[in-house]
Enzyme design. Structure first.
Site, PDB file in Angstrom:
ATOM      1  N   CYS A   4       0.826  -1.212   0.000  1.00 14.97           N
ATOM      2  CA  CYS A   4       0.000   0.000   0.000  1.00 14.97           C
ATOM      3  C   CYS A   4       0.857   1.257   0.000  1.00 14.97           C
ATOM      4  O   CYS A   4       0.660   2.163  -0.801  1.00 14.97           O
ATOM      5  CB  CYS A   4      -0.932  -0.022   1.215  1.00 14.97           C
ATOM      6  SG  CYS A   4      -1.929   1.456   1.352  1.00 14.97           S
ATOM      7  N   CYS A  45      -1.695   1.780  -2.923  1.00 20.28           N
ATOM      8  CA  CYS A  45      -2.637   2.874  -2.641  1.00 20.28           C
ATOM      9  C   CYS A  45      -2.027   4.272  -2.640  1.00 20.28           C
ATOM     10  O   CYS A  45      -2.545   5.182  -3.278  1.00 20.28           O
ATOM     11  CB  CYS A  45      -3.304   2.699  -1.272  1.00 20.28           C
ATOM     12  SG  CYS A  45      -3.359   1.047  -0.603  1.00 20.28           S
ATOM     13  N   LYS A  49      -0.136   5.453  -5.924  1.00 23.91           N
ATOM     14  CA  LYS A  49      -1.196   5.509  -6.960  1.00 23.91           C
ATOM     15  C   LYS A  49      -2.067   6.748  -6.778  1.00 23.91           C
ATOM     16  O   LYS A  49      -2.353   7.470  -7.718  1.00 23.91           O
ATOM     17  CB  LYS A  49      -2.019   4.220  -6.875  1.00 23.91           C
ATOM     18  CG  LYS A  49      -3.172   4.072  -7.825  1.00 23.91           C
ATOM     19  CD  LYS A  49      -4.475   4.675  -7.357  1.00 23.91           C
ATOM     20  CE  LYS A  49      -4.910   4.345  -5.978  1.00 23.91           C
ATOM     21  NZ  LYS A  49      -5.347   2.976  -5.755  1.00 23.91           N
ATOM     22  N   TYR A  76      -9.290  -3.294 -10.808  1.00 25.06           N
ATOM     23  CA  TYR A  76      -8.883  -2.079 -10.092  1.00 25.06           C
ATOM     24  C   TYR A  76      -7.651  -1.412 -10.726  1.00 25.06           C
ATOM     25  O   TYR A  76      -7.667  -0.238 -11.060  1.00 25.06           O
ATOM     26  CB  TYR A  76      -8.498  -2.443  -8.658  1.00 25.06           C
ATOM     27  CG  TYR A  76      -9.628  -2.607  -7.671  1.00 25.06           C
ATOM     28  CD1 TYR A  76      -9.960  -1.576  -6.804  1.00 25.06           C
ATOM     29  CD2 TYR A  76     -10.307  -3.799  -7.549  1.00 25.06           C
ATOM     30  CE1 TYR A  76     -10.962  -1.729  -5.856  1.00 25.06           C
ATOM     31  CE2 TYR A  76     -11.313  -3.967  -6.608  1.00 25.06           C
ATOM     32  CZ  TYR A  76     -11.640  -2.925  -5.757  1.00 25.06           C
ATOM     33  OH  TYR A  76     -12.632  -3.070  -4.819  1.00 25.06           O
ATOM     34  N   GLU A 133      -7.455   2.053 -12.924  1.00 23.84           N
ATOM     35  CA  GLU A 133      -6.843   3.206 -12.247  1.00 23.84           C
ATOM     36  C   GLU A 133      -5.654   3.719 -13.058  1.00 23.84           C
ATOM     37  O   GLU A 133      -5.507   4.922 -13.284  1.00 23.84           O
ATOM     38  CB  GLU A 133      -6.399   2.818 -10.832  1.00 23.84           C
ATOM     39  CG  GLU A 133      -7.584   2.611  -9.889  1.00 23.84           C
ATOM     40  CD  GLU A 133      -7.174   2.270  -8.461  1.00 23.84           C
ATOM     41  OE1 GLU A 133      -6.003   1.885  -8.230  1.00 23.84           O
ATOM     42  OE2 GLU A 133      -8.041   2.377  -7.561  1.00 23.84           O
ATOM     43  N   HIS A 157     -26.582  21.433   0.210  1.00 23.24           N
ATOM     44  CA  HIS A 157     -26.792  21.939  -1.140  1.00 23.24           C
ATOM     45  C   HIS A 157     -25.786  23.033  -1.474  1.00 23.24           C
ATOM     46  O   HIS A 157     -25.525  23.877  -0.628  1.00 23.24           O
ATOM     47  CB  HIS A 157     -28.215  22.511  -1.228  1.00 23.24           C
ATOM     48  CG  HIS A 157     -28.598  22.889  -2.612  1.00 23.24           C
ATOM     49  ND1 HIS A 157     -28.812  21.950  -3.606  1.00 23.24           N
ATOM     50  CD2 HIS A 157     -28.784  24.117  -3.173  1.00 23.24           C
ATOM     51  CE1 HIS A 157     -29.130  22.590  -4.728  1.00 23.24           C
ATOM     52  NE2 HIS A 157     -29.117  23.895  -4.492  1.00 23.24           N
ATOM     53  N   GLU A 188     -25.938  15.037  -1.945  1.00 23.31           N
ATOM     54  CA  GLU A 188     -27.336  15.251  -1.518  1.00 23.31           C
ATOM     55  C   GLU A 188     -28.298  14.398  -2.350  1.00 23.31           C
ATOM     56  O   GLU A 188     -29.427  14.147  -1.944  1.00 23.31           O
ATOM     57  CB  GLU A 188     -27.729  16.725  -1.579  1.00 23.31           C
ATOM     58  CG  GLU A 188     -27.819  17.292  -2.967  1.00 23.31           C
ATOM     59  CD  GLU A 188     -28.253  18.764  -2.994  1.00 23.31           C
ATOM     60  OE1 GLU A 188     -29.134  19.144  -2.205  1.00 23.31           O
ATOM     61  OE2 GLU A 188     -27.700  19.520  -3.813  1.00 23.31           O
TER      62      GLU A 188
HETATM   63  P1  NDP Z   1      -8.446  -7.421 -10.167  1.00 21.00           P
HETATM   64  O1  NDP Z   1      -8.842  -8.728  -9.643  1.00 21.00           O
HETATM   65  O2  NDP Z   1      -9.186  -6.211  -9.722  1.00 21.00           O
HETATM   66  O3  NDP Z   1      -8.510  -7.454 -11.755  1.00 21.00           O
HETATM   67  C1  NDP Z   1      -7.814  -8.409 -12.491  1.00 21.00           C
HETATM   68  C2  NDP Z   1      -8.213  -8.260 -13.942  1.00 21.00           C
HETATM   69  O4  NDP Z   1      -7.387  -9.093 -14.749  1.00 21.00           O
HETATM   70  C3  NDP Z   1      -9.650  -8.690 -14.198  1.00 21.00           C
HETATM   71  O5  NDP Z   1     -10.200  -7.817 -15.147  1.00 21.00           O
HETATM   72  C4  NDP Z   1      -9.487 -10.101 -14.762  1.00 21.00           C
HETATM   73  O6  NDP Z   1     -10.496 -10.474 -15.642  1.00 21.00           O
HETATM   74  C5  NDP Z   1      -8.192  -9.952 -15.534  1.00 21.00           C
HETATM   75  N1  NDP Z   1      -7.480 -11.207 -15.685  1.00 21.00           N
HETATM   76  C6  NDP Z   1      -7.212 -12.133 -14.739  1.00 21.00           C
HETATM   77  N2  NDP Z   1      -6.503 -13.153 -15.263  1.00 21.00           N
HETATM   78  C7  NDP Z   1      -6.315 -12.855 -16.559  1.00 21.00           C
HETATM   79  C8  NDP Z   1      -5.666 -13.530 -17.627  1.00 21.00           C
HETATM   80  N3  NDP Z   1      -5.061 -14.706 -17.444  1.00 21.00           N
HETATM   81  N4  NDP Z   1      -5.674 -12.941 -18.840  1.00 21.00           N
HETATM   82  C9  NDP Z   1      -6.297 -11.754 -19.037  1.00 21.00           C
HETATM   83  N5  NDP Z   1      -6.918 -11.077 -18.055  1.00 21.00           N
HETATM   84  C10 NDP Z   1      -6.929 -11.625 -16.844  1.00 21.00           C
HETATM   85  O7  NDP Z   1      -6.890  -7.318  -9.870  1.00 21.00           O
HETATM   86  P2  NDP Z   1      -5.886  -6.086  -9.895  1.00 21.00           P
HETATM   87  O8  NDP Z   1      -4.583  -6.689 -10.292  1.00 21.00           O
HETATM   88  O9  NDP Z   1      -6.417  -4.952 -10.661  1.00 21.00           O
HETATM   89  O10 NDP Z   1      -5.824  -5.676  -8.369  1.00 21.00           O
HETATM   90  C11 NDP Z   1      -5.547  -6.660  -7.378  1.00 21.00           C
HETATM   91  C12 NDP Z   1      -6.298  -6.384  -6.112  1.00 21.00           C
HETATM   92  O11 NDP Z   1      -5.686  -5.324  -5.419  1.00 21.00           O
HETATM   93  C13 NDP Z   1      -7.752  -5.923  -6.309  1.00 21.00           C
HETATM   94  O12 NDP Z   1      -8.623  -7.007  -6.480  1.00 21.00           O
HETATM   95  C14 NDP Z   1      -8.006  -5.159  -5.048  1.00 21.00           C
HETATM   96  O13 NDP Z   1      -8.385  -6.041  -4.034  1.00 21.00           O
HETATM   97  C15 NDP Z   1      -6.642  -4.559  -4.732  1.00 21.00           C
HETATM   98  N6  NDP Z   1      -6.584  -3.160  -5.179  1.00 21.00           N
HETATM   99  C16 NDP Z   1      -7.388  -2.244  -4.581  1.00 21.00           C
HETATM  100  C17 NDP Z   1      -7.372  -0.936  -4.983  1.00 21.00           C
HETATM  101  C18 NDP Z   1      -8.291   0.045  -4.320  1.00 21.00           C
HETATM  102  O14 NDP Z   1      -8.783  -0.260  -3.234  1.00 21.00           O
HETATM  103  N7  NDP Z   1      -8.579   1.189  -4.942  1.00 21.00           N
HETATM  104  C19 NDP Z   1      -6.491  -0.461  -6.046  1.00 21.00           C
HETATM  105  C20 NDP Z   1      -5.701  -1.503  -6.629  1.00 21.00           C
HETATM  106  C21 NDP Z   1      -5.748  -2.803  -6.199  1.00 21.00           C
HETATM  107  P3  NDP Z   1     -11.927 -11.024 -15.132  1.00 21.00           P
HETATM  108  O15 NDP Z   1     -12.638  -9.848 -14.580  1.00 21.00           O
HETATM  109  O16 NDP Z   1     -12.548 -11.531 -16.388  1.00 21.00           O
HETATM  110  O17 NDP Z   1     -11.626 -12.094 -14.138  1.00 21.00           O
END
Ligand code: NDP
Length: 451
Positions: free
Chosen positions: A43, A48, A51, A178, A182, A435, A440
Site C-alpha cells: 500500500c 494505494c 497511486k 482495479y 486506475e 446543497h 445530496e
Molecule cells: P483485479 O482482480 O481487480 O482485476 C484483475 C483483472 O485481470 C480482471 O479484469 C481479470 O479479468 C483480468 N485477468 C485475470 N486473469 C487474466 C488472464 N489470465 N488474462 C487476461 N486477463 C486476466 O486485480 P488487480 O490486479 O487490478 O488488483 C488486485 C487487487 O488489489 C484488487 O482485487 C483489489 O483487491 C486490490 N486493489 C485495490 C485498490 C483500491 O482499493 N482502490 C487499487 C488496486 C488494487 P476477469 O474480470 O474476467 O476475471
C-alpha cells in the site's frame, strides 16, 4: 516465565503486520518484526499511496482545462514533467517508510531487515539467525500475477509502473479490474495514449452492472478500449513492444503493462515444511481467529486472500493481536466493506450489487440518478455521475449504494456508516441534504425506477 525470545513475531511489515505488531507491543507483548523489502508494504510503496499521488497529477490536467470556463487564462500551455512527479513521489514514499519504521521502534518492536521463514515449531529463521516466538504471524501480502503469455517478460506490472523513469507515449494495459482502470486514468490524464485490452465485455467485474456499463462507456472517451480481447504474443524490437492480439491484429506500444490480478506471496516461507495448509489459489488457510493449520502460526491480509484491501488487513491484524494479548475483543466484519476504484471517473460502493440484492431479497426498489455535476455545466465537459441505491422493500433497509463520479470515494465512507447502522430508506429521506453537492442526491431520491 516464557521460554521464547518473543511473545509475537511478525513476518512482513505491511499494513496488517505493522498494525498487529504495534497493537501487540502496546499490550505488553515482546514483539519482533521482519521485513525483506520495504516498510509499509504494498500500500505505502507500490499501491494505494503512490497511486493516489499519481491520480492527483492526472486530475490536475483536467483542472487546468476546466479553469478556462471559470475565467482563468494561462499565458502558456502547462507542461507536465514526469521525472519531477516521480522524484517527488519517491521522496514522499521514503518519508513514509521512515515513519513506519519509527512507529515500530517507538512501540518497542524489534526490527529485523531481511527475509524471514518458518524454521520449525515456534521458530523463525532470518538469514543464519534463528529466533523463537510463542506466536508467529505471516503477513507477507501478495504479488502481481502475470499469465504465461509468450513474451510476458517484456511487460511491466504495477510495481514497475512506479519505477518508470520516463513517460511512455503509448501504453497497452491488460486487465479490467482495479489496477488496470486506475492506471489507465493516470496515464491518460498525464498525456500517454492508452489502449486497454480486457478479456470480457464489461470492465470492473464484481461491481454493480449499471456501474460497469456506465464506466465501460465513460472510459472510451480517453482510451482505445479493446473488449473481448486477449494477447497472443509480445515481442520486442528497438525498445518497442509489438503485440499480437487474439483477433489477429498487431500493434506497437512503448510499454505494455499487465494488471491481471494479484496472488498471495507464499513462496520460500517454509510453510509446507511446517504444516501450514494453502488453498488451491495458494492463499494461507486460516480459521475465524486467523490461525493456520499449524498451531501458533497465524496469517492476515492479502496472503489469506479474503478481501485484499488495506483497511481489512489493518482490522485483521489488530483483531488478532488483541485476541492473543488481551486487548478489547474485536470481530472483523466482512459485511458492508466499502470500496473505491480511483479510476476516472471514480467508482465507490458499499453493500450489495443489484444482482446480489435481487437474489437475497424478495422485492427490492432501485433508485438511480444520472446527472452532469454542477461544475461541468460551465466547463462543457461531457462528464456525468451515476448514483444508485438499492432498498429491500420488506424492511425498507438500504442494502447497497453505488456511485461513479467525482468524489465517489469520499462520499461512500459516510454511506458505509449509515449502512452499518442499518439505515432505512425512510431515514435517508428524513436526512436534510447539503446543497449544492452531489452527495445530496442520496437523500433526495424519491422515485424508484420501474422493475
Ligand atoms: P483485479 O482482480 O481487480 O482485476 C484483475 C483483472 O485481470 C480482471 O479484469 C481479470 O479479468 C483480468 N485477468 C485475470 N486473469 C487474466 C488472464 N489470465 N488474462 C487476461 N486477463 C486476466 O486485480 P488487480 O490486479 O487490478 O488488483 C488486485 C487487487 O488489489 C484488487 O482485487 C483489489 O483487491 C486490490 N486493489 C485495490 C485498490 C483500491 O482499493 N482502490 C487499487 C488496486 C488494487 P476477469 O474480470 O474476467 O476475471
Amino acid at each position: 516465565m516464557s521460554t521464547y525470545e518473543y511473545d509475537f513475531f511478525v513476518i512482513g511489515a505491511g499494513s496488517g503486520g505493522v498494525r498487529a505488531a504495534r497493537t501487540a507491543a502496546a499490550l505488553g507483548a515482546r514483539t519482533g518484526i521482519a521485513e525483506a523489502r520495504f516498510f509499509g508494504g504494498t500500500c505505502v510503496n507500490v499501491g494505494c499511496i503512490p497511486k493516489k499521488l499519481y491520480t492527483y497529477a492526472a486530475h490536475a490536467s483536467h483542472d487546468f482545462a476546466d479553469s478556462a470556463a471559470y475565467g482563468w487564462h494561462a499565458a502558456s500551455r502547462p507542461e507536465f514533467n514526469w521525472s519531477l512527479l516521480k522524484e517527488n513521489k519517491d521522496r514522499e514514499i521514503s518519508r513514509l517508510n521512515g515513519i513506519y519504521k519509527n512507529l515500530l521502534s517507538n512501540a518497542a518492536v524489534d526490527i529485523f531487515e531481511g527475509h524471514a521463514r518458518l524454521a520449525g515449531p515456534n521458530r523463525v529463521a532470518i538469514g543464519d539467525r534463528e529466533i523463537s516466538a510463542r506466536h508467529i504471524l505471516v503477513a507477507v501480502g501478495g504479488q502481481s500475477f502475470m499469465p504465461p503469455v509468450p513474451g510476458i517478460e517484456h511487460a511491466l506490472d504495477s510495481d514497475d509502473f512506479f519505477e518508470l523513469s520516463e513517460q511512455p507515449e503509448t501504453v497497452l494495459i491488460v486487465g479490467g479490474g482495479y489496477i488496470a482502470t486506475e492506471l489507465a486514468g493516470v496515464f491518460a490524464g498525464l498525456g500517454t495514449q492508452v489502449t486497454l485490452a480486457y478479456r470480457g465485455d464489461l470492465l470492473l467485474n464484481g461491481f454493480d452492472q449499471d456501474i460497469r456499463s456506465f464506466f465501460t462507456d465513460a472510459i472510451k472517451s480517453y482510451t482505445n478500449l479493446k473488449l473481448n480481447s486477449d494477447i497472443e504474443r509480445i515481442t520486442e524490437s528497438k525498445q518497442k513492444k509489438q503485440v499480437l492480439f487474439s483477433d489477429g491484429t498487431r500493434q506497437t506500444f512503448d510499454a505494455v503493462l499487465y494488471a491481471t490480478g494479484r496472488v498471495p506471496a507464499t513462496a520460500n516461507l517454509g510453510l509446507a515444511d511446517n504444516g501450514v495448509e494453502l488453498s488451491d489459489v495458494g492463499a494461507i488457510i486460516v480459521d475465524k481467529d486467523f490461525e493456520t493449520s499449524t498451531p501458533g502460526v497465524y496469517a492476515v491480509g492479502d496472503v489469506i486472500d479474503r478481501v485484499t484491501l488495506t483497511p481489512v488487513a489493518l482490522a485483521e491484524g489488530q483483531a488478532l493481536a488483541r485476541r492473543l494479548f488481551g486487548g478489547p475483543k474485536q470481530v472483523v466484519s466482512y459485511d458492508l466493506i466499502p470500496a473505491a476504484v480511483f479510476s476516472d471517473p471514480q467508482i465507490a460502493t458499499v453493500g450489495m450489487t443489484e444482482d446480489e440484492a435481487r437474489s437475497c431479497h424478495k422485492q427490492i426498489d432501485v433508485y438511480r440518478s444520472r446527472f452532469r455535476p454542477l461544475k461541468h455545466t460551465m466547463t462543457g465537459r461531457e462528464s456525468y455521475s451515476l448514483m444508485k441505491m438499492l432498498v429491500d422493500r420488506a424492511s425498507d433497509r438500504v442494502v447497497g449504494i453505488h456511485m461513479a463520479g467525482d468524489d465517489a470515494a469520499e462520499i461512500m465512507q459516510g454511506m458505509a456508516v449509515a449502512l452499518q447502522a442499518g439505515a432505512t430508506k425512510a431515514q435517508f429521506d428524513l436526512t436534510i441534504g447539503i446543497h449544492p453537492t452531489a452527495a445530496e442526491e442520496f437523500v433526495t431520491m424519491r422515485t424508484p425506477v420501474s422493475d
